[in-house]
Motif scaffolding. Structure first.
Motif, mmCIF file in Angstrom:
data_model
loop_
_atom_site.group_PDB
_atom_site.id
_atom_site.type_symbol
_atom_site.label_atom_id
_atom_site.label_comp_id
_atom_site.label_asym_id
_atom_site.label_seq_id
_atom_site.Cartn_x
_atom_site.Cartn_y
_atom_site.Cartn_z
ATOM 1 N N LYS A 23 0.853 -1.179 0.000
ATOM 2 C CA LYS A 23 0.000 0.000 0.000
ATOM 3 C C LYS A 23 0.888 1.227 0.000
ATOM 4 C CE LYS A 23 -2.147 -1.136 3.778
ATOM 5 N NZ LYS A 23 -3.061 -1.057 4.947
ATOM 6 N N LEU B 224 -8.961 -2.286 0.342
ATOM 7 C CA LEU B 224 -8.129 -1.252 -0.263
ATOM 8 C C LEU B 224 -7.282 -1.936 -1.322
ATOM 9 C CD1 LEU B 224 -7.200 1.660 -0.364
ATOM 10 C CD2 LEU B 224 -5.470 1.109 1.350
ATOM 11 N N CYS B 225 -7.591 -1.674 -2.593
ATOM 12 C CA CYS B 225 -7.003 -2.402 -3.714
ATOM 13 C C CYS B 225 -5.832 -1.630 -4.306
ATOM 14 C CB CYS B 225 -8.063 -2.641 -4.788
ATOM 15 S SG CYS B 225 -9.465 -3.627 -4.202
ATOM 16 N N VAL B 226 -4.740 -2.341 -4.561
ATOM 17 C CA VAL B 226 -3.515 -1.731 -5.062
ATOM 18 C C VAL B 226 -3.006 -2.543 -6.244
ATOM 19 C CG1 VAL B 226 -1.177 -0.972 -4.480
ATOM 20 C CG2 VAL B 226 -2.948 -1.015 -2.703
ATOM 21 N N THR B 227 -2.612 -1.855 -7.324
ATOM 22 C CA THR B 227 -2.081 -2.545 -8.493
ATOM 23 C C THR B 227 -1.274 -1.546 -9.319
ATOM 24 O OG1 THR B 227 -2.650 -3.941 -10.389
ATOM 25 C CG2 THR B 227 -4.158 -2.141 -9.881
ATOM 26 N N LYS C 205 1.121 3.429 -10.500
ATOM 27 C CA LYS C 205 0.427 2.809 -9.378
ATOM 28 C C LYS C 205 -1.033 3.243 -9.346
ATOM 29 C CE LYS C 205 4.584 2.373 -6.551
ATOM 30 N NZ LYS C 205 5.274 2.754 -5.303
ATOM 31 N N GLN D 262 -4.643 2.805 -6.951
ATOM 32 C CA GLN D 262 -5.188 2.401 -5.650
ATOM 33 C C GLN D 262 -6.638 2.876 -5.563
ATOM 34 O OE1 GLN D 262 -2.740 2.673 -2.033
ATOM 35 N NE2 GLN D 262 -4.296 4.018 -1.187
#
Length: 253
Positions: free
Chosen positions: A10, A90-93, A99, A101
């Motif tokens: 994150k 909480l999505c992160v990619t 980045k 989020q």
């Protein structure tokens, strides 16, 4: 998806003031980014809970009305149960090293093609971070972007912009132009973005080298960094880049 030992980390909170210019709030723009993730089957790390648990997932699809999306849940029931009990992910990619989020709330467990899935409303906000790894957009030939760089004695350079990002621009100048030098800064530069108006900023020359174009003409390429760019102007640049990406994506369909 199974739980991994090294999750996608994150980064800063979506509410952080320092990143406000990188937030997307328009549903159409948010849906476009999420559809990119779905088309590429990009791996997404979904964090949840006070113990910072996570699951690995992918975006399956975004509803045609841009009001909801589906994500894969994998088969590990314990992790799925913990995520559903938490009620928020909480999505992160990443997309092209940029980045991304976004939060997901009001989670609903469903089945998609026989496998566990999760439906959630389209997030109200999406962070598309281009601070450390700026996505550089090659300037469209149709737009013919140029930057007016003020000099001393009311003189100015009109330099053609060849790429643009949230962090700066690269411009071309005549090879005999000695007015652009590394580490020089120029205030009140103006860049006009079609449909989004004029951007006024200080640009700092970070690099300068000679290049030969396809027609054999030598030019100077100056890599310039924006300084003290206001949030509204940074947002206008983000929206311009996204609009060009959308146009290019629609032509490739």
């Amino acid at each position: 998806m199974t739980k991994a030992t090294t999750p996608e980390p994150k980064f800063e909170l979506l509410q952080a003031d320092d990143y406000s210019q990188y937030l997307l709030r328009e549903p159409r723009e948010i849906a476009f980014v999420l559809r990119q993730l779905a088309a590429r089957r990009s791996m997404v790390t979904a964090h949840f809970g006070e113990r910072n648990e996570f699951l690995l997932t992918t975006v399956i699809e975004v509803a045609a009305d841009n009001k909801s999306l589906l994500v894969d849940l994998g088969r590990e029931e314990t992790i799925i149960a913990n995520a559903m009990a938490c009620g928020k992910l909480l999505c992160v990619t990443q997309i092209d090293k940029v980045k991304v989020q976004f939060p997901l709330e009001r989670l609903e467990r469903v089945t998609h093609e026989g496998f566990p899935a999760l439906r959630a409303p389209l997030p109200d906000v999406l962070l598309r971070l281009q601070r450390r790894e700026y996505y550089r957009l090659s300037a469209p030939a149709a737009d013919t972007l140029s930057c007016q760089i003020p000099l001393a004695n009311d003189r100015r350079i009109t330099a053609r912009v060849i790429d643009i990002s949230g962090g700066g621009i690269a411009v071309l100048a005549p090879p005999d132009d000695t007015l652009l030098q590394p580490d020089m800064s120029f205030r009140n530069c103006q860049l006009v973005l079609p449909e989004f108006g004029a951007i006024t900023a200080t640009v700092h020359v970070r690099s300068l080298f000679r290049m030969t174009q396809r027609n054999g003409q030598d030019m100077l390429r100056a890599g310039c960094q924006f300084q003290d760019l206001s949030a509204p102007m940074a947002h206008a640049i983000q929206r311009y880049i996204l609009r060009i990406e959308q146009d290019r994506a629609s032509r490739n369909v």
